[in-house]
Design a protein around this motif. Structure first.
Motif, short mmCIF file in Angstrom:
data_model
loop_
_atom_site.label_atom_id
_atom_site.label_comp_id
_atom_site.label_asym_id
_atom_site.label_seq_id
_atom_site.Cartn_x
_atom_site.Cartn_y
_atom_site.Cartn_z
N PRO A 195 -6.89 109.96 27.73
CA PRO A 195 -5.79 109.27 27.04
C PRO A 195 -5.18 108.14 27.88
CG PRO A 195 -5.58 111.63 26.77
CD PRO A 195 -6.68 111.41 27.76
N ALA A 196 -5.04 108.35 29.19
CA ALA A 196 -4.49 107.30 30.05
C ALA A 196 -5.46 106.13 30.14
CB ALA A 196 -4.18 107.85 31.44
N ALA A 197 -6.74 106.42 30.30
CA ALA A 197 -7.75 105.37 30.39
C ALA A 197 -7.77 104.56 29.09
CB ALA A 197 -9.13 105.98 30.66
N SER A 198 -7.68 105.21 27.96
CA SER A 198 -7.69 104.51 26.67
C SER A 198 -6.47 103.61 26.51
CB SER A 198 -7.74 105.51 25.51
OG SER A 198 -8.99 106.15 25.50
N ALA A 199 -5.30 104.12 26.92
CA ALA A 199 -4.08 103.32 26.81
C ALA A 199 -4.14 102.09 27.71
CB ALA A 199 -2.86 104.18 27.17
N ILE A 200 -4.61 102.27 28.93
CA ILE A 200 -4.70 101.14 29.87
C ILE A 200 -5.74 100.14 29.39
CG2 ILE A 200 -5.33 100.47 32.22
CD1 ILE A 200 -4.20 103.26 33.10
N ALA A 201 -6.92 100.61 29.02
CA ALA A 201 -7.98 99.72 28.56
C ALA A 201 -7.55 98.97 27.30
CB ALA A 201 -9.27 100.51 28.31
N GLY A 202 -6.93 99.68 26.37
CA GLY A 202 -6.47 99.03 25.14
C GLY A 202 -5.48 97.92 25.40
N ASP A 203 -4.52 98.17 26.28
CA ASP A 203 -3.51 97.16 26.60
C ASP A 203 -4.15 95.98 27.32
OD1 ASP A 203 -0.79 96.11 26.88
OD2 ASP A 203 -1.05 96.57 29.02
N MET A 204 -4.98 96.25 28.31
CA MET A 204 -5.60 95.18 29.09
C MET A 204 -6.54 94.33 28.24
SD MET A 204 -4.26 95.18 32.12
CE MET A 204 -5.37 94.34 33.24
N VAL A 205 -7.32 94.95 27.37
CA VAL A 205 -8.25 94.18 26.52
C VAL A 205 -7.47 93.34 25.51
CG1 VAL A 205 -10.08 94.36 24.78
CG2 VAL A 205 -10.21 95.69 26.88
N SER A 206 -6.36 93.86 25.00
CA SER A 206 -5.57 93.05 24.06
C SER A 206 -5.03 91.81 24.77
CB SER A 206 -4.42 93.87 23.46
OG SER A 206 -3.41 94.13 24.40
N ARG A 207 -4.66 91.96 26.03
CA ARG A 207 -4.17 90.80 26.81
C ARG A 207 -5.33 89.85 27.15
NH1 ARG A 207 1.28 90.64 26.42
NH2 ARG A 207 2.04 92.77 26.34
N LEU A 208 -6.49 90.41 27.42
CA LEU A 208 -7.67 89.58 27.68
C LEU A 208 -8.02 88.76 26.44
CD1 LEU A 208 -10.01 88.84 29.64
CD2 LEU A 208 -11.29 90.71 28.58
N ALA A 209 -7.95 89.39 25.28
CA ALA A 209 -8.25 88.70 24.03
C ALA A 209 -7.31 87.52 23.80
CB ALA A 209 -8.18 89.67 22.85
N GLU A 210 -6.07 87.63 24.27
CA GLU A 210 -5.13 86.52 24.16
C GLU A 210 -5.61 85.32 24.98
OE1 GLU A 210 -1.41 88.06 25.53
OE2 GLU A 210 -1.08 89.26 23.74
N GLN A 211 -6.35 85.58 26.04
CA GLN A 211 -6.79 84.52 26.94
C GLN A 211 -8.14 83.93 26.57
OE1 GLN A 211 -4.62 83.35 29.18
NE2 GLN A 211 -3.24 84.89 28.32
N ILE A 212 -9.08 84.75 26.13
CA ILE A 212 -10.44 84.25 25.85
C ILE A 212 -10.77 84.23 24.37
CG2 ILE A 212 -11.26 84.95 28.13
CD1 ILE A 212 -12.78 87.25 26.81
N GLY A 213 -9.85 84.69 23.54
CA GLY A 213 -10.10 84.72 22.10
C GLY A 213 -10.72 86.03 21.69
N PRO A 214 -10.24 86.63 20.62
CA PRO A 214 -10.78 87.93 20.19
C PRO A 214 -12.19 87.80 19.63
CG PRO A 214 -9.14 87.14 18.63
CD PRO A 214 -9.15 86.18 19.78
N GLY A 215 -13.09 88.63 20.14
CA GLY A 215 -14.44 88.73 19.61
C GLY A 215 -15.29 87.47 19.65
N LYS A 216 -14.96 86.51 20.50
CA LYS A 216 -15.69 85.25 20.52
C LYS A 216 -16.77 85.19 21.58
CE LYS A 216 -12.09 82.59 18.45
NZ LYS A 216 -11.65 81.31 18.15
#
Length: 153
Positions: free
Chosen positions: A45-66
């Motif tokens: 659960p901790a790994a999922s929460a951290i990964a989910g938050d970090m990937v959402s922030r990464l998507a803000e920078q490189i574009g979602p699914g691009k």
């Protein structure tokens, strides 16, 4: 002279460690990325929460699914959660090829480090690095610091 509270000193130390983690990779290109590492004792659960938050922030920078994201194969809870979060944001994920200049492949490395009761997490691409501290609980993890962002080139 006023005494500095211990909590302030700990936050300053955590911020300093986060800066050191983020400054560890200054070379542009996939050869300069740090080796991915996450401790196996971080719960699912901790790994999922951290990964989910970090990937959402990464998507803000490189574009979602691009892009297709290249990560190292990893069976740790964080490695598995990171791959699931990337796919959830629409990224194609590959683990077994070298980046090809003809394809839009983004190499991604990560580091997750326990530190003074918190976990410091970092995602690195050749152009962007994200870092954040998290407080881990039995049911997940919550951000304990602001997001640190470093853009190159």
């Amino acid at each position: 002279m006023r005494a500095v509270p211990v909590r302030s000193i700990r936050r300053l130390a955590a911020a300093g460690l986060l800066v050191l983690l983020l400054s560890g990779c200054q070379t542009v290109g996939t050869e300069g990325l740090v080796a991915s590492d996450a401790p196996p004792e971080i719960s699912g659960p901790a790994a999922s929460a951290i990964a989910g938050d970090m990937v959402s922030r990464l998507a803000e920078q490189i574009g979602p699914g691009k892009a297709t994201v290249l990560i190292k194969p990893d069976t740790s809870p964080f490695g598995q959660a990171l791959e699931a979060a990337l796919k959830g944001w629409g990224y194609a994920v590959v683990t077994d090829q070298k980046p090809d200049a003809k394809k839009a492949v983004v190499a991604l490395a990560y580091v997750v480090v326990p530190f003074e009761g918190q976990v410091l997490a970092r995602l690195s691409t050749p152009n962007v690095e994200l870092g954040r501290a998290y407080t881990v609980t039995a049911s997940g993890a919550t951000p304990a610091s602001a997001l640190s962002l470093l853009k190159r080139g």
